[in-house]
Design a protein around this motif. Sequence first.
Motif, PDB file in Angstrom:
ATOM      1  N   CYS A 108      48.620 -49.972  44.537  1.00  0.00           N
ATOM      2  CA  CYS A 108      47.459 -49.104  44.662  1.00  0.00           C
ATOM      3  C   CYS A 108      46.735 -49.388  45.978  1.00  0.00           C
TER       4      CYS A 108
ATOM      5  N   THR B  30      43.186 -48.502  48.034  1.00  0.00           N
ATOM      6  CA  THR B  30      41.838 -47.961  47.864  1.00  0.00           C
ATOM      7  C   THR B  30      41.105 -48.031  49.203  1.00  0.00           C
TER       8      THR B  30
ATOM      9  N   HIS C 106      40.471 -58.651  37.751  1.00  0.00           N
ATOM     10  CA  HIS C 106      39.726 -57.405  37.553  1.00  0.00           C
ATOM     11  C   HIS C 106      40.280 -56.302  38.457  1.00  0.00           C
ATOM     12  N   LEU C 107      40.560 -56.628  39.700  1.00  0.00           N
ATOM     13  CA  LEU C 107      41.110 -55.635  40.628  1.00  0.00           C
ATOM     14  C   LEU C 107      42.495 -55.167  40.169  1.00  0.00           C
ATOM     15  N   ARG C 108      43.289 -56.109  39.687  1.00  0.00           N
ATOM     16  CA  ARG C 108      44.633 -55.767  39.215  1.00  0.00           C
ATOM     17  C   ARG C 108      44.548 -54.859  37.980  1.00  0.00           C
ATOM     18  N   HIS C 109      43.568 -55.110  37.118  1.00  0.00           N
ATOM     19  CA  HIS C 109      43.368 -54.253  35.941  1.00  0.00           C
ATOM     20  C   HIS C 109      43.010 -52.837  36.381  1.00  0.00           C
ATOM     21  N   ARG C 110      42.177 -52.721  37.373  1.00  0.00           N
ATOM     22  CA  ARG C 110      41.819 -51.394  37.891  1.00  0.00           C
ATOM     23  C   ARG C 110      43.036 -50.682  38.465  1.00  0.00           C
ATOM     24  N   ALA C 111      43.896 -51.443  39.153  1.00  0.00           N
ATOM     25  CA  ALA C 111      45.122 -50.849  39.691  1.00  0.00           C
ATOM     26  C   ALA C 111      46.024 -50.373  38.562  1.00  0.00           C
TER      27      ALA C 111
ATOM     28  N   GLN D 260      45.163 -49.273  35.702  1.00  0.00           N
ATOM     29  CA  GLN D 260      44.634 -48.035  35.135  1.00  0.00           C
ATOM     30  C   GLN D 260      45.070 -46.817  35.936  1.00  0.00           C
ATOM     31  N   ARG D 261      45.469 -47.058  37.198  1.00  0.00           N
ATOM     32  CA  ARG D 261      45.957 -45.970  38.047  1.00  0.00           C
ATOM     33  C   ARG D 261      47.478 -45.904  38.079  1.00  0.00           C
TER      34      ARG D 261
END
Length: 280
Positions: A125, A127, A148-153, A155-156
């Motif tokens: 991902c 951003t 946390h950043l990896r979790h956001r990735a 989700q995409r």
Amino acid sequence: MITAQDTGRERRSDQQQWTLMWREDGGLMPSRPVPDSALLAADSWLVDEGRVRALDHHHRRFAAACAEATGDSPARIESFWRDVAAALPRTGRWFPRVELAGPEPARLYLRIRPAPPRTANVAVCLTEEFDPRIHPRRKGPDLSLLAHLRHRAAQRGAQELMLTTPSGLVLEGTTANVLWWEDDVLCLPQPDLPLLAGVTSALIQERAAELGVRTEHRRCPVQELDGREVWLVNALHGIRPVTAWLGRPLRAGPALRAASWQSWLDSCADVLMPTNGVHR
């Protein structure tokens, strides 16, 4: 007293994990895990049926991180490390982590964790945000943030997120160093950038030197990765070519070299020294 045999007996399923706290007067003792937010330093590596790649490199990196974080003496870390090596499981597939955790007095821990499945490639991902880490050159203090950043990735639809400078220069992933090919040149970000010194990346650079493959450090804007063979590399997965970029219109280049380099990397694992079953 904990031994490698003990850890094998304690394992009731492949999903079990446990934490051991180290004491100078007693060695490794069962303990509750500490939260990632308390970590001052950490290091992890893959143990696959008693084989480990470049364990000495992880030892040196962790010792340097502990010295930076708290001034921990090399002799203390060396004693801890001997106990860690004796306690590592000799069967199964594991991803252990050594930890230095606060608050003062900081304590040393070994966390035995099942290894996640290894993946052969990765979607990344991209951003508009830049690298938010506080201690980019020391593994440990930023692990909660990176998770946390990896979790956001995820989700995409991606397995990784690319960290960049405010001007958009390539740094690394949340769990992996980045390398890429420009024609026959193997490229890496400039070492003066805020990067974690990667063990797998170092092994790859050593191999390139042996083969006469030219390597260069470059300041690379993200858009210049378009159409190139890009690798994310770490101790768990080894070499993963990027097969998809999410968030920006970049094309993933064909992975022409990754498979042969991964085969070589797999051959680098050494057998753990046998333990006599006695662990102080």
